[in-house]
Design a protein around this motif. Structure first.
Motif, PDB file in Angstrom:
ATOM      1  N   UNK A 127       0.833  -1.205   0.000  1.00 52.04           N
ATOM      2  CA  UNK A 127       0.000   0.000   0.000  1.00 52.04           C
ATOM      3  C   UNK A 127       0.873   1.263   0.000  1.00 52.04           C
ATOM      4  N   UNK A 128       1.892   1.276   0.829  1.00 51.53           N
ATOM      5  CA  UNK A 128       2.775   2.452   0.920  1.00 51.53           C
ATOM      6  C   UNK A 128       3.509   2.693  -0.391  1.00 51.53           C
ATOM      7  N   UNK A 129       4.060   1.619  -0.973  1.00 56.69           N
ATOM      8  CA  UNK A 129       4.833   1.775  -2.202  1.00 56.69           C
ATOM      9  C   UNK A 129       3.911   2.131  -3.374  1.00 56.69           C
ATOM     10  N   UNK A 130       2.746   1.499  -3.439  1.00 48.44           N
ATOM     11  CA  UNK A 130       1.807   1.800  -4.524  1.00 48.44           C
ATOM     12  C   UNK A 130       1.357   3.254  -4.466  1.00 48.44           C
ATOM     13  N   UNK A 131       1.165   3.775  -3.276  1.00 52.42           N
ATOM     14  CA  UNK A 131       0.732   5.178  -3.160  1.00 52.42           C
ATOM     15  C   UNK A 131       1.807   6.115  -3.718  1.00 52.42           C
ATOM     16  N   UNK A 132       3.061   5.815  -3.424  1.00 49.93           N
ATOM     17  CA  UNK A 132       4.149   6.646  -3.944  1.00 49.93           C
ATOM     18  C   UNK A 132       4.181   6.577  -5.469  1.00 49.93           C
ATOM     19  N   UNK A 133       4.082   5.357  -6.008  1.00 46.39           N
ATOM     20  CA  UNK A 133       4.117   5.171  -7.467  1.00 46.39           C
ATOM     21  C   UNK A 133       2.963   5.915  -8.128  1.00 46.39           C
ATOM     22  N   UNK A 134       1.764   5.794  -7.567  1.00 44.66           N
ATOM     23  CA  UNK A 134       0.586   6.463  -8.132  1.00 44.66           C
ATOM     24  C   UNK A 134       0.761   7.981  -8.102  1.00 44.66           C
ATOM     25  N   UNK A 135       1.259   8.502  -7.001  1.00 44.55           N
ATOM     26  CA  UNK A 135       1.468   9.948  -6.901  1.00 44.55           C
ATOM     27  C   UNK A 135       2.494  10.434  -7.923  1.00 44.55           C
ATOM     28  N   UNK A 136       3.555   9.644  -8.108  1.00 39.88           N
ATOM     29  CA  UNK A 136       4.577  10.023  -9.087  1.00 39.88           C
ATOM     30  C   UNK A 136       4.008  10.023 -10.507  1.00 39.88           C
ATOM     31  N   UNK A 137       3.216   8.995 -10.833  1.00 43.25           N
ATOM     32  CA  UNK A 137       2.624   8.909 -12.180  1.00 43.25           C
ATOM     33  C   UNK A 137       1.677  10.078 -12.423  1.00 43.25           C
ATOM     34  N   UNK A 138       0.804  10.358 -11.448  1.00 43.30           N
ATOM     35  CA  UNK A 138      -0.172  11.435 -11.622  1.00 43.30           C
ATOM     36  C   UNK A 138       0.518  12.793 -11.646  1.00 43.30           C
ATOM     37  N   UNK A 139       1.555  12.951 -10.847  1.00 44.75           N
ATOM     38  CA  UNK A 139       2.304  14.217 -10.851  1.00 44.75           C
ATOM     39  C   UNK A 139       2.963  14.468 -12.207  1.00 44.75           C
TER      40      UNK A 139
ATOM     41  N   UNK B  23      13.388   1.252   0.652  1.00 42.63           N
ATOM     42  CA  UNK B  23      12.925   1.780  -0.626  1.00 42.63           C
ATOM     43  C   UNK B  23      11.806   2.803  -0.416  1.00 42.63           C
ATOM     44  N   UNK B  24      10.844   2.449   0.429  1.00 41.50           N
ATOM     45  CA  UNK B  24       9.730   3.371   0.714  1.00 41.50           C
ATOM     46  C   UNK B  24      10.242   4.645   1.346  1.00 41.50           C
ATOM     47  N   UNK B  25      11.193   4.513   2.253  1.00 43.49           N
ATOM     48  CA  UNK B  25      11.760   5.686   2.931  1.00 43.49           C
ATOM     49  C   UNK B  25      12.471   6.615   1.953  1.00 43.49           C
ATOM     50  N   UNK B  26      13.257   6.029   1.050  1.00 45.89           N
ATOM     51  CA  UNK B  26      13.991   6.837   0.070  1.00 45.89           C
ATOM     52  C   UNK B  26      13.037   7.552  -0.875  1.00 45.89           C
ATOM     53  N   UNK B  27      12.019   6.842  -1.351  1.00 42.53           N
ATOM     54  CA  UNK B  27      11.060   7.450  -2.276  1.00 42.53           C
ATOM     55  C   UNK B  27      10.242   8.545  -1.593  1.00 42.53           C
ATOM     56  N   UNK B  28       9.888   8.325  -0.333  1.00 44.46           N
ATOM     57  CA  UNK B  28       9.167   9.369   0.409  1.00 44.46           C
ATOM     58  C   UNK B  28      10.019  10.617   0.568  1.00 44.46           C
ATOM     59  N   UNK B  29      11.318  10.411   0.807  1.00 44.05           N
ATOM     60  CA  UNK B  29      12.225  11.553   0.939  1.00 44.05           C
ATOM     61  C   UNK B  29      12.310  12.326  -0.374  1.00 44.05           C
TER      62      UNK B  29
END
Length: 385
Positions: free
Chosen positions: A24-36, A347-353
């Motif tokens: 869930x955490x990683x998918x949210x980051x990916x979705x936000x990046x795609x939409x951005x 990975x999640x931490x780095x992408x969030x940063x």
């Protein structure tokens, strides 16, 4: 990336809670990046591509080749988009959830200021195409409808063939659908079949027109033709009917229909279509009671009596899978290696940063992508799960 085959075998079991929360955490980051980067419609364009959809599945750690890649990834995306205000929402899902699609779609459409009836009607027609208009022995059990605030939509649905323990995934995108009953797919993933009753193929346009004409006839006439066809299958030699066919060709044709389930004309559906005065194939499919058996019946009559066959071409477009993305965090069943919690969390931490420093995110990720662009995994590591 477009090498190798994911046969989408049917799997049992569930994703463990510790992995589900990380997905869930990683998918949210990916979705936000795609939409951005590409906007809400850009997300729909990508999930309606079977390869890109599977890449997201592999990236978050689901089995690279299982039927669960559809149900789990869609459920994760639905959850992410439900809690975030990103201009995209999802209705439906697996099994019972798929039956809740109309109610959920109505709420989403109202939230976006759109006409609910238009999208519930589209959802029903899309499901009817993949359960009745295209037949290969699969049973539809998953339907997810993605809707954007500007009215764009996409559907990801899946059907199973329990006898062979495989699944097939169908993708639709409004930006590519010009006619929902003529070559409507943005992609179909699965195992290629020897033959598929395909009434939405471009070359089946003649059949679609004839089917609309046939349902204006009394159902008894279609039933009469079916009884004669069944008699031929049992060995009776026709005298006048079906003269254009050689006996062997005729019986082979009938056996092909029989393999999908010898057609029965559903009288109530035919009567409803006749009374409704349908004037298009879309309208015919939308009639409640016109199911797979009736479509097979119409196809058989059209082919043997009127020499206007449907298509038997499999609409499969993507017997492929982007296995390399499974190397991001590993796979639930240990292929190519077991998911490691520490690596996943890092990975999640780095992408969030990176997301917190949006000015750098795109540049950094593009530079990282260069490192693996030309890398392909060792073929021997691509094992069925």
């Amino acid at each position: 990336m477009r090498t190798g085959i994911a046969e989408l075998p049917l799997h049992t079991g569930k994703v463990p809670p510790w992995l589900l929360s990380r997905m869930h955490k990683l998918a949210r980051i990916v979705v936000e990046l795609i939409i951005d980067e590409y906007g809400p419609k850009g997300l729909l364009e990508r999930i309606s591509d079977p390869v890109y959809f599977q890449a997201i599945n592999n990236l978050i750690g689901m089995d690279w080749d299982s039927s669960g890649s559809t149900t789990v990834t869609t459920a994760i995306l639905k959850s992410v988009l439900d809690e975030a205000d990103l201009g995209v929402k999802v209705a439906g899902g697996k099994g019972e959830k798929s039956r809740e699609t109309p109610q959920e779609l109505e709420k989403i459409a109202v939230h976006f200021g759109l006409d609910p009836e238009k999208y519930t009607r589209t959802s029903y027609l899309v499901a009817k195409v993949d359960s009745a208009a295209v037949q290969a022995g699969y049973q539809l059990y998953h339907h997810a409808f993605f809707l954007v605030e500007d009215g764009s939509w996409a559907v990801v649905q899946q059907a199973m063939k329990p006898s062979e323990r495989v699944a097939r995934r169908m993708h639709w995108y409004s930006g590519k659908v010009t006619d929902p009953v003529s070559e409507p797919y943005s992609g179909v993933a699965g195992v290629k079949e020897e033959f598929v009753l395909n009434t939405v193929a471009l070359e089946a346009s003649g059949f679609r027109r004839l089917a609309v004409d046939l349902v204006q006839e009394p159902p008894s006439r279609i039933e009469s033709y079916l009884r004669q066809a069944e008699a031929i299958l049992r060995g009776y030699q026709p005298i006048l009917l079906y003269r254009p066919y050689e006996p062997v060709t005729l019986r082979n044709t009938l056996k092909r229909y029989a393999k999908l389930g010898f057609p029965r004309a559903e009288r109530l559906g035919l009567e409803a279509a006749r009374q409704a005065g349908v004037d298009s194939y879309s309208d015919l499919l939308a009639v409640r009671g016109v199911g797979p058996s009736t479509i097979r019946a119409l196809a058989l009559v059209a082919e043997l009596v009127y020499e206007t066959p449907p298509s038997w071409r499999d609409p499969l477009t993507h017997p492929v899978d982007p296995f390399k993305f499974a190397y991001a965090v590993g796979g639930k069943d240990g292929v190519p290696f077991p998911v490691d919690k520490k690596t996943y969390d890092e990975l999640v931490s780095i992408l969030n940063a990176l997301l917190d420093r949006k000015i750098y995110t795109k540049r950094v990720l593009k530079q990282i992508a260069i490192l693996t662009r030309n890398w392909n995994p060792p073929p021997e590591e691509k094992r069925p799960t």
